[in-house]
Structures are given as structure tokens and as C-alpha cells.
Scaffold this active site. Structure first.
Site, PDB file in Angstrom:
ATOM      1  N   ASP A  39       0.432  -0.748  -0.063  1.00 55.94           N
ATOM      2  CA  ASP A  39       0.263   0.172   0.053  1.00 55.94           C
ATOM      3  C   ASP A  39       0.492   1.415  -0.168  1.00 55.94           C
ATOM      4  O   ASP A  39       1.570   0.888   0.507  1.00 55.94           O
ATOM      5  CB  ASP A  39      -0.795  -0.016   0.883  1.00 55.94           C
ATOM      6  N   ILE A  40       0.220   2.237  -0.976  1.00 57.18           N
ATOM      7  CA  ILE A  40       1.356   3.648  -0.964  1.00 57.18           C
ATOM      8  C   ILE A  40       0.742   4.384   0.419  1.00 57.18           C
ATOM      9  O   ILE A  40       2.222   5.342   1.105  1.00 57.18           O
ATOM     10  CB  ILE A  40       0.940   3.858  -2.369  1.00 57.18           C
ATOM     11  N   GLU A 105     -12.421   2.835  -1.205  1.00 60.56           N
ATOM     12  CA  GLU A 105     -12.757   4.238  -1.787  1.00 60.56           C
ATOM     13  C   GLU A 105     -11.722   3.624  -3.252  1.00 60.56           C
ATOM     14  O   GLU A 105     -12.148   5.010  -4.235  1.00 60.56           O
ATOM     15  CB  GLU A 105     -11.247   4.205  -0.865  1.00 60.56           C
ATOM     16  N   VAL A 106     -11.766   2.700  -2.944  1.00 61.29           N
ATOM     17  CA  VAL A 106     -11.540   2.079  -4.954  1.00 61.29           C
ATOM     18  C   VAL A 106     -13.161   0.632  -5.545  1.00 61.29           C
ATOM     19  O   VAL A 106     -12.646   0.014  -4.537  1.00 61.29           O
ATOM     20  CB  VAL A 106      -9.495   1.265  -4.679  1.00 61.29           C
ATOM     21  N   HIS A 110     -10.668  -5.446  -3.290  1.00 65.92           N
ATOM     22  CA  HIS A 110      -9.421  -6.002  -3.097  1.00 65.92           C
ATOM     23  C   HIS A 110      -9.781  -6.458  -0.677  1.00 65.92           C
ATOM     24  O   HIS A 110     -10.162  -6.075  -0.524  1.00 65.92           O
ATOM     25  CB  HIS A 110      -8.495  -4.792  -2.755  1.00 65.92           C
TER      26      HIS A 110
END
Length: 125
Positions: A39-40, A105-106, A110
Site C-alpha cells: 500500500d502506498i 475507496e477503490v 481488494h
């Protein structure tokens, strides 16, 4: 910003773009069913995202539409990543947010894999 986990799949979402190689990621694992990457904006010493290689908006969408081989392959990939990162003995947490109230959020299904420290309560008391 949270997204609707039951809407139409957006092929321009960030994870779809990563799968197509349009955006970079720090890959941890990849097979025919899944891609795992760091994760970024990590929330724990280990924070890896594991995404299926298919157009699934949320867990609800994935569980309803994916075939048995894809579901099994993805589940095995999640376990492999946890083992490969050495998280089985100390423990880890899996989280999948779905929809607006779930904090998704996306708009691509996932799983977050967290580990590397005691993670505390599941939800604030």
C-alpha cells in the site's frame, strides 16, 4: 472518498490501471488469479493489498460473479502472501471494505493484509 460497492465496474480505477501496467506498484506476489503489492499509505509495518485479476467492484460482486476456480485461486493467493511475508506465527489481519458505509475507496475488490505489530481492537470501542 468512499465509493458504492454495488455500482458498475470502472475500468479506469487505479487498481485496473495497475493490473494493465499503466501505473507502477511495489509487487509482492502475482499469479493468474491475483496481484499483491505494498500500500502506498501503509497503516501498519506490513500493509499489502491483494486484488483479483478480474473486474469485480467489491466482495459482494466477486462472491456472486467469480467462478469457483477464481475464488479458490484468489483465496490461496491471500494465504500464500501472508505465509511468504512471515505473518502466520505472529498473526495478521485481513480487511475488505465494501461500499460507502464500509469505507471502500477503490471500486475494485481488494483485501488489505496488515501485520508486523499488535493491531489492537478490530473497531474503536
Amino acid at each position: 472518498m468512499p465509493v458504492n460497492g454495488t455500482g458498475a465496474y470502472d475500468p479506469q480505477n487505479v487498481f485496473a490501471r495497475i493490473l494493465r501496467g499503466e501505473l507502477p506498484c511495489k509487487k509482492v506476489y502475482e499469479d493468474e488469479y491475483a496481484l499483491a503489492f505494498h500500500d502506498i499509505a501503509p497503516r501498519a509495518p506490513v500493509h499489502v493489498l491483494i486484488i483479483p485479476k478480474g473486474a469485480y467492484v467489491s466482495f459482494a460482486d466477486f462472491s456472486a460473479k467469480a467462478d469457483d476456480a477464481t475464488i479458490a485461486g484468489f483465496t490461496r493467493a491471500v494465504g500464500t502472501v501472508a505465509r511468504d511475508l512471515g505473518l502466520e506465527a505472529p498473526g495478521y489481519r485481513l480487511v475488505s471494505n465494501t461500499g460507502i458505509e464500509g469505507g471502500q475507496e477503490v471500486p475494485h475488490f481488494h483485501v488489505h493484509l496488515f501485520g508486523g505489530r499488535p493491531l489492537g481492537a478490530m473497531l474503536p470501542g
